[in-house]
Design a protein around this motif. Structure first.
Motif, PDB file in Angstrom:
ATOM      1  N   SER A  17      36.587  37.964  64.856  1.00 32.65           N
ATOM      2  CA  SER A  17      37.315  37.612  65.737  1.00 32.65           C
ATOM      3  C   SER A  17      36.823  36.712  67.181  1.00 32.65           C
ATOM      4  N   ARG A  19      38.402  35.616  71.375  1.00 34.65           N
ATOM      5  CA  ARG A  19      39.869  35.491  72.551  1.00 34.65           C
ATOM      6  C   ARG A  19      39.516  34.534  72.947  1.00 34.65           C
ATOM      7  N   SER A  21      40.680  31.346  76.033  1.00 36.29           N
ATOM      8  CA  SER A  21      40.892  32.399  77.652  1.00 36.29           C
ATOM      9  C   SER A  21      41.481  30.632  78.037  1.00 36.29           C
ATOM     10  N   TYR A  79      46.002  33.544  77.360  1.00 35.47           N
ATOM     11  CA  TYR A  79      45.006  34.339  76.455  1.00 35.47           C
ATOM     12  C   TYR A  79      45.681  33.980  74.606  1.00 35.47           C
ATOM     13  N   GLN A  81      43.952  35.958  71.525  1.00 31.95           N
ATOM     14  CA  GLN A  81      43.234  36.749  71.099  1.00 31.95           C
ATOM     15  C   GLN A  81      43.303  36.312  69.096  1.00 31.95           C
TER      16      GLN A  81
END
Length: 113
Positions: A17, A19, A21, A79, A81
């Protein structure tokens, strides 16, 4: 002038994973539709996800169920994700104000073992 600055990219193993920004200045992300796009080597830039002023989200079929777009109005940041990453997700990811010429410079995401 409007600035969009992406961050959070990197190298991750398949199944991992990240994330991303997108920090915005000179615009208010809650007042304009925002989007994430990506461009893989040798391919055209493609839509990944969008979020409307009302918060409605939409996704490319290839990322549905794995990626989530969101925004934090207090931080003026959008964001992305990304879960269950696959090698085919490898690309430079860009943030944009939908329908404008405002784009960030991108952040590289590489999914590889």
């Amino acid at each position: 002038q409007v600035q969009l600055v992406e961050s959070g990219g990197g190298l991750v193993q398949p199944g991992g994973s990240l994330r991303l920004s997108c920090a915005a200045s000179k615009i208010v992300v809650s007042f304009i539709p925002m989007g994430w796009y990506r461009q893989a080597p040798g391919k055209q830039r493609e839509l990944v996800a969008t979020i409307t002023i009302s918060g409605h989200t939409d996704y490319a079929d290839s990322v549905k169920g794995r990626f989530t777009i969101s925004r934090d109005n207090s931080k003026n940041t959008v964001y992305l994700q990304m879960n269950s990453l696959k090698p085919e997700d490898t690309a430079v990811y860009y943030c944009t104000c939908e329908g404008t010429d405002y784009w960030g410079k991108g952040t590289q995401v590489t999914v590889s073992s």
